[in-house]
Design an enzyme around this catalytic site. Structure first.
Site, PDB file in Angstrom:
ATOM      1  N   GLU A  78      -5.156   1.696 -11.920  1.00 20.50           N
ATOM      2  CA  GLU A  78      -4.247   1.330 -10.834  1.00 20.50           C
ATOM      3  C   GLU A  78      -5.080   1.165  -9.569  1.00 20.50           C
ATOM      4  O   GLU A  78      -5.688   2.124  -9.090  1.00 20.50           O
ATOM      5  CB  GLU A  78      -3.208   2.425 -10.589  1.00 20.50           C
ATOM      6  N   ASP A  87       3.193   8.770  -0.758  1.00 19.30           N
ATOM      7  CA  ASP A  87       1.878   9.335  -1.043  1.00 19.30           C
ATOM      8  C   ASP A  87       1.770  10.768  -0.540  1.00 19.30           C
ATOM      9  O   ASP A  87       2.187  11.084   0.574  1.00 19.30           O
ATOM     10  CB  ASP A  87       0.776   8.499  -0.401  1.00 19.30           C
TER      11      ASP A  87
END
Length: 271
Positions: free
Chosen positions: A56, A67
Site C-alpha cells: 500500500e 491516521d
C-alpha cells in the site's frame, strides 16, 4: 443474500495463490516521502523483497482523519519535505519493476485535485493494481467507479464493525480486489491486542460475498499476523512498519517484514 462482484479483479490471482499456499496475504503500508522520497521508495521495494505480497503506497495528506499518531507524524514530515502525488506514482513504478504489486491508499481530496480519470490513468500506467479510499463511500464514488472501470483498477472500500447490514452490502458490492476491514474503531495504529470485533466483521462479509477481506489497524507482531491470518484473507500492517523504518531504517524494516511474512504462514487460529 449474496453480493456478486461485477468484474474480474486484478488482485484476485494474488489472493488465490495465497489460498493455495494455505495462508493469508501480507499487505504492507508505507507513506511516500518518509523520511524522504528516495528512501521511501527503497523501503517499499524492501517490503517486496522481504515477503510482502501487496504494498500500500500512501499519499500524504494534510488532514488525515483516520491516521494514528505514527502515520500522521510520518506524513507530516513527508509533506514538509515537499512530496508530491507524482512521487507516489514513481513509487508504484519502482514496486512494479521489482516484481511487486502496488495499490495506492489515499484520501479523496488529492485525487480530486489531480483529476479522477487522470489519476486512474496514470496509476494504471505506472503498474498499479488499485486504490484504497478510506474517506470515500460508494454512494459518493461515481467518478471513481467509472474511472476504475475504464482503466482496469481494483477499488478497495472500508467496512467497520459499526457498518449496518445495508451499508456492508453496498460497500462489498462496490468493492473489487478486496474489502478493507477496520479491526478496531477509530484511528489506525499498532496495538498490543488485536480487536475481537474483527473476526465477526470478516464473517459478516463472507456471509454475503466471496470477495477477499483484508484486516488492518493494529498489527505489529508475528503473533498478531498469525492470529489474523487464521481467519482473514489479508493481514494489513501500517504503523508498525512506519515505526520500524523511522527507528531502525531499512534493516529494521526488512527484519519486521520477514517476521510478519513468517507470521501469515503460521495460520494460527483466531483467539
Amino acid at each position: 443474500m449474496t453480493v456478486k462482484q461485477s468484474q474480474a479483479s486484478r488482485l484476485g490471482p494474488i489472493f488465490e495463490a495465497c489460498r493455495d499456499d494455505d495462508r493469508a496475504a501480507l499487505i504492507g503500508y508505507l507513506p511516500t516521502g518518509y523520511p524522504d522520497v528516495p528512501t521511501s521508495v527503497q523501503a517499499m521495494v524492501a517490503l517486496v523483497e522481504s515477503g510482502c505480497d501487496i504494498v500500500e503506497v500512501g499519499v500524504p495528506y494534510s488532514d488525515p482523519g483516520m491516521d494514528g499518531p505514527t502515520i500522521a507524524r510520518a506524513t507530516e514530515a513527508a509533506l514538509h519535505g515537499g512530496v508530491r502525488v507524482r512521487d507516489t506514482l514513481a513509487a508504484v513504478e519502482a514496486i512494479s519493476a521489482a516484481g511487486g504489486r502496488a495499490v495506492v491508499m489515499t484520501y479523496w481530496n488529492p485525487v480530486l485535485r489531480y483529476g479522477v480519470d487522470a489519476f486512474a490513468r496514470d496509476l494504471a500506467a505506472a503498474g498499479g493494481y488499485g486504490l484504497i479510499t478510506p474517506d470515500l463511500i460508494p454512494d459518493e464514488a461515481g467518478q471513481w467507479l467509472a474511472a476504475s472501470e475504464r482503466h482496469g483498477l481494483d477499488r478497495i472500500f472500508l467496512v467497520a464493525p459499526s457498518s449496518t447490514p445495508q451499508r456492508l452490502a453496498l460497500t462489498v458490492e462496490a468493492s473489487r480486489g478486496f474489502v478493507y476491514a477496520a479491526s478496531t474503531m477509530g484511528v489506525t495504529g499498532a496495538r498490543d491486542a488485536v480487536s475481537h470485533a474483527a473476526p465477526e466483521l470478516v464473517s459478516r462479509v463472507r456471509e454475503i460475498s466471496d470477495i477477499p477481506v483484508g484486516v488492518g489497524l493494529g498489527v505489529r507482531s508475528r503473533e498478531q499476523a498469525a492470529q489474523i491470518g487464521g481467519y482473514a484473507d489479508g493481514v494489513i500492517v501500517g504503523s508498525a512498519l512506519v515505526s520500524a523504518l523511522g527507528d531502525g531504517g531499512l534493516t529494521a524494516l526488512r527484519a519486521l517484514t520477514e517476521e510478519l511474512a513468517a507470521g501469515v504462514r503460521q495460520r494460527a487460529a483466531a483467539s
